[in-house]
Design a protein around this motif. Structure first.
Motif, PDB file in Angstrom:
ATOM      1  N   LEU A 140       0.826  -1.130   0.098  1.00 22.09           N
ATOM      2  CA  LEU A 140      -0.134   0.126   0.253  1.00 22.09           C
ATOM      3  C   LEU A 140       0.882   1.117  -0.117  1.00 22.09           C
ATOM      4  O   LEU A 140       1.736   1.163   0.967  1.00 22.09           O
ATOM      5  N   PHE A 141       0.671   2.208  -1.110  1.00 26.70           N
ATOM      6  CA  PHE A 141       1.755   3.159  -1.001  1.00 26.70           C
ATOM      7  C   PHE A 141       0.875   4.431  -0.321  1.00 26.70           C
ATOM      8  O   PHE A 141      -0.305   4.671  -0.980  1.00 26.70           O
TER       9      PHE A 141
ATOM     10  N   LYS B 198       8.912   6.017  -3.786  1.00 23.40           N
ATOM     11  CA  LYS B 198       8.826   6.059  -5.021  1.00 23.40           C
ATOM     12  C   LYS B 198       8.551   7.326  -5.598  1.00 23.40           C
ATOM     13  O   LYS B 198       7.565   7.912  -5.073  1.00 23.40           O
TER      14      LYS B 198
ATOM     15  N   LYS C 131       0.611   7.380 -10.163  1.00 22.53           N
ATOM     16  CA  LYS C 131       0.538   5.836 -10.208  1.00 22.53           C
ATOM     17  C   LYS C 131      -0.555   5.196  -9.297  1.00 22.53           C
ATOM     18  O   LYS C 131      -1.312   4.223  -9.642  1.00 22.53           O
ATOM     19  N   TYR C 132      -0.350   5.639  -8.147  1.00 21.69           N
ATOM     20  CA  TYR C 132      -1.230   4.999  -7.002  1.00 21.69           C
ATOM     21  C   TYR C 132      -2.155   5.921  -6.362  1.00 21.69           C
ATOM     22  O   TYR C 132      -2.913   5.787  -5.369  1.00 21.69           O
ATOM     23  N   GLY C 133      -2.621   6.864  -7.144  1.00 23.36           N
ATOM     24  CA  GLY C 133      -3.903   7.802  -6.820  1.00 23.36           C
ATOM     25  C   GLY C 133      -3.433   8.947  -5.909  1.00 23.36           C
ATOM     26  O   GLY C 133      -2.339   9.071  -5.917  1.00 23.36           O
ATOM     27  N   TYR C 134      -4.401   9.696  -5.556  1.00 25.72           N
ATOM     28  CA  TYR C 134      -4.215  10.635  -4.585  1.00 25.72           C
ATOM     29  C   TYR C 134      -3.080  11.571  -5.351  1.00 25.72           C
ATOM     30  O   TYR C 134      -2.263  12.249  -4.485  1.00 25.72           O
TER      31      TYR C 134
ATOM     32  N   TYR D   6       5.474  12.977  -8.268  1.00 30.15           N
ATOM     33  CA  TYR D   6       4.654  12.323  -7.567  1.00 30.15           C
ATOM     34  C   TYR D   6       5.292  11.190  -6.502  1.00 30.15           C
ATOM     35  O   TYR D   6       5.770  10.375  -6.953  1.00 30.15           O
TER      36      TYR D   6
ATOM     37  N   TYR E  55       5.265   8.640  -3.445  1.00 35.41           N
ATOM     38  CA  TYR E  55       4.860   7.941  -2.564  1.00 35.41           C
ATOM     39  C   TYR E  55       5.682   7.108  -1.638  1.00 35.41           C
ATOM     40  O   TYR E  55       6.877   6.853  -1.952  1.00 35.41           O
TER      41      TYR E  55
ATOM     42  N   ASP F 227       6.124   3.174   0.810  1.00 41.43           N
ATOM     43  CA  ASP F 227       5.750   2.083   1.015  1.00 41.43           C
ATOM     44  C   ASP F 227       5.113   2.234   2.388  1.00 41.43           C
ATOM     45  O   ASP F 227       6.100   2.076   3.542  1.00 41.43           O
ATOM     46  N   SER F 228       4.093   1.725   2.827  1.00 35.55           N
ATOM     47  CA  SER F 228       3.513   1.822   4.250  1.00 35.55           C
ATOM     48  C   SER F 228       3.810   0.729   5.021  1.00 35.55           C
ATOM     49  O   SER F 228       3.751   0.771   6.279  1.00 35.55           O
TER      50      SER F 228
END
Length: 179
Positions: A2-3, A90, A96-99, A113, A115, A117-118
Motif C-alpha cells: 500500500l503506497f 517511489k 500511479k497510486y492515486g491521490y 509524485y 509515495y 511504502d506503508s
C-alpha cells in the motif's frame, strides 16, 4: 503493498529494522551489477527474466544484510544500489497510486509524485515537517533523478554506531567485512 502519498507523512527515519532487506528483491542496473560482481563475485547476484538482482540468503533476506544486536546493517553501504537508497519512497512522473494532489511534489518547475511504502516502520504519519518536506524528500528525489549520490537524510544515522564500532576494527566498512 500500500503506497501512501507523501503529504500524509510527518517524517521518516530509518530505524534499521531490516524489513526492506527481508521483504523485497533488489533490482540492479547493469552498472550496479557490474560493480558488485567486480567487488564481491557473481555468486552475490541472481538473474531473472530481463532483470538482475542481489542474491538472497536461505531465510529470504539480502545477502548483504548483517545483524548487530537489534540493528540490521547494509554491507553495501559504500555502493548501495539505487533501489535500496530510494526505499521506502517511489518518485514518479505520473500519479500511479492515486491521490495525485497529495502525492504531488513541485521540484525545479516540474511536478513529481512521491509515495511511500506503508510497510516501512520508519514512517511517522501526520502533517509533514519542514525538514521532511524540504530536506529528506528533496534528497530522495535527487537520488531518483540521478543528480545526487550521497545520502544524509535518506539513510540511517550511523554516527553512534560508527563510534561504537571504531574501537573494534577501524571503519564501519572494515568491521562489516570481518563479520
Amino acid at each position: 503493498m500500500l503506497f501512501v502519498p507523501w503529504r500524509y507523512i510527518a517524517d521518516w527515519k530509518c530505524v534499521m529494522c531490516g524489513l526492506c532487506c527481508k521483504a523485497y528483491s533488489v533490482v540492479l542496473s547493469f552498472q550496479e551489477w557490474l560493480n558488485i560482481v567486480k567487488n564481491y563475485g557473481v555468486e552475490t547476484t541472481a538473474t531473472g527474466l530481463n532483470k538482475l538482482y542481489l542474491r538472497r540468503k536461505s531465510d529470504g533476506s539480502c545477502i548483504f544484510l548483517y545483524r548487530l544486536s537489534n540493528m540490521h546493517l547494509c554491507g553495501l553501504q559504500h555502493m548501495k544500489p539505487t533501489a535500496c537508497k530510494l526505499w521506502p519512497f517511489k518518485v514518479l512522473t505520473a500519479p500511479k497510486y492515486g491521490y495525485a494532489r497529495d502525492a504531488a511534489y513541485p521540484y525545479l518547475g516540474k511536478i513529481l509524485y512521491v509515495y511511500a511504502d506503508s510497510m516501512c516502520t520508519g514512517l511517522q504519519y501526520g502533517t509533514p515537517t519542514w525538514s521532511f518536506t524540504n530536506q529528506t524528500l528533496k534528497e530522495f528525489i535527487e537520488i531518483a533523478l540521478g543528480t545526487r549520490r550521497e545520502q544524509i537524510k535518506s539513510t540511517a544515522d550511523m554516527g553512534l554506531t560508527q563510534q561504537l564500532l571504531t574501537p573494534l576494527g577501524g571503519s564501519f566498512k572494515t568491521w562489516l567485512l570481518m563479520l
